[in-house]
Design an enzyme around this catalytic site. Structure first.
Site, PDB file in Angstrom:
ATOM      1  N   LYS A   1       0.842  -1.213   0.000  1.00 49.90           N
ATOM      2  CA  LYS A   1       0.000   0.000   0.000  1.00 49.90           C
ATOM      3  C   LYS A   1       0.867   1.249   0.000  1.00 49.90           C
ATOM      4  CE  LYS A   1       0.974   1.422   4.341  1.00 49.90           C
ATOM      5  NZ  LYS A   1       1.661   2.695   4.619  1.00 49.90           N
TER       6      LYS A   1
ATOM      7  N   ASP B   1      -1.609  -1.789  10.815  1.00 46.68           N
ATOM      8  CA  ASP B   1      -1.961  -1.793   9.383  1.00 46.68           C
ATOM      9  C   ASP B   1      -2.664  -3.084   8.944  1.00 46.68           C
ATOM     10  OD1 ASP B   1      -0.946   0.708   8.866  1.00 46.68           O
ATOM     11  OD2 ASP B   1       0.985   0.004   8.110  1.00 46.68           O
TER      12      ASP B   1
END
Length: 280
Positions: free
Chosen positions: A8, A133
């Site tokens: 990401k 995350d």
């Protein structure tokens, strides 16, 4: 079973406060990119056995893959074992959530392998125990993440945007970056809502003008080379360039594949870990 674990970038990263336990409260726009690790799974009699294509990656309990497998198997009282082969492509200690993505892939795969009925919210609650995350990586796509990262609001997909990513030869410790961040000295915060609106309207230039990562205050000061990479990318026609997460990966959006390819070719001479990819 083979599972892809996508990396990401942060299109925006705001720090809005600090909890009593020392964790920072965040407001971030997270976006998957088409760069992924692959994990293959095979049941065995006992144990959690990890192997990897990169010799410097730990394959014991230090690895988030191991932690995720152990947490899942302990939680659901599984007595069989699992062999996991990790093919690593996402750069390490890069601000791209590579380790978290791998842990999320484990949590997505094991319910199917061991035939355990678990919904995605339950998996995300497990994931936050491994890392902030991980819940986002379980869900993926385009999302607003708040709290320490565990409060997730899906956003309209911001896909097919052309990106060049450059990861210099050093890694950065997220823990160290947050430790050195002084919130009292930050006066300019990103306008996250305005960035989300620009993403919704597919106004990429407005997204690039608005995107901001407060952790650059720490990492760019320590590593001036990152500022130079950002500046060089803009000179080469990028619409906007920023650091992802706590760094050191720098990414840039391009409106044209030819410009992106030229930028990629230039940086390829200097850096080993460079990627021409897209948002997904």
């Amino acid at each position: 079973m083979l599972v892809k674990a996508y990396g990401k970038i942060n299109i925006s990263l705001d720090v809005v406060g600090k909890r009593e336990d020392g964790y920072h409260l965040l407001k971030m726009i997270m976006q998957n990119v088409d760069l992924y690790d692959s994990l293959s799974f095979q049941k065995c009699n006992k144990g959690i056995n990890i192997s990897c294509n990169k010799p410097y990656i730990p394959t014991d309990e230090k690895n988030l893959v191991y932690k995720a497998a152990k947490l899942f198997m302990d939680t659901y009282d599984i007595h069989e074992g699992i062999n996991i082969y990790l093919k690593k492509n996402i750069p390490v200690a890069a601000g791209m959530a590579g380790g978290s993505a791998d842990a999320a892939a484990v949590l997505r795969a094991l319910p199917q392998i061991f035939k355990i009925d678990v919904d995605v919210n339950e998996l995300m609650k497990l994931g936050v125990k491994i890392g902030a995350d991980v819940p986002y990586c379980i869900m993926g796509g385009t999302a607003l993440c708040e709290g320490i990262g565990e409060i997730i609001t899906p956003l309209k997909p911001f896909k097919n945007q052309i990106l060049v990513l450059v990861k210099p030869s050093f890694g950065v410790s997220t823990k160290e970056v947050f430790k050195n961040l002084d919130i009292s000295k930050i006066f300019k915060h990103p306008d996250t809502d305005a960035i989300i609106k620009a993403m919704d309207d597919e106004k990429v230039e407005d997204v690039c003008n608005g995107m901001k990562n407060l952790l650059e205050n720490v990492t760019l000061r320590k590593y001036p080379v990152l500022k130079r990479i950002k500046e060089d990318m803009i000179k080469m026609g990028a619409m906007g360039s920023m650091m992802s997460g706590s760094g050191p990966t720098i990414f840039a959006f391009f409106d044209d594949m030819l410009k992106a390819q030229r930028c990629y070719d230039k940086f390829k001479i200097q850096y080993k870990e460079i990627y021409l990819t897209r948002t997904i």
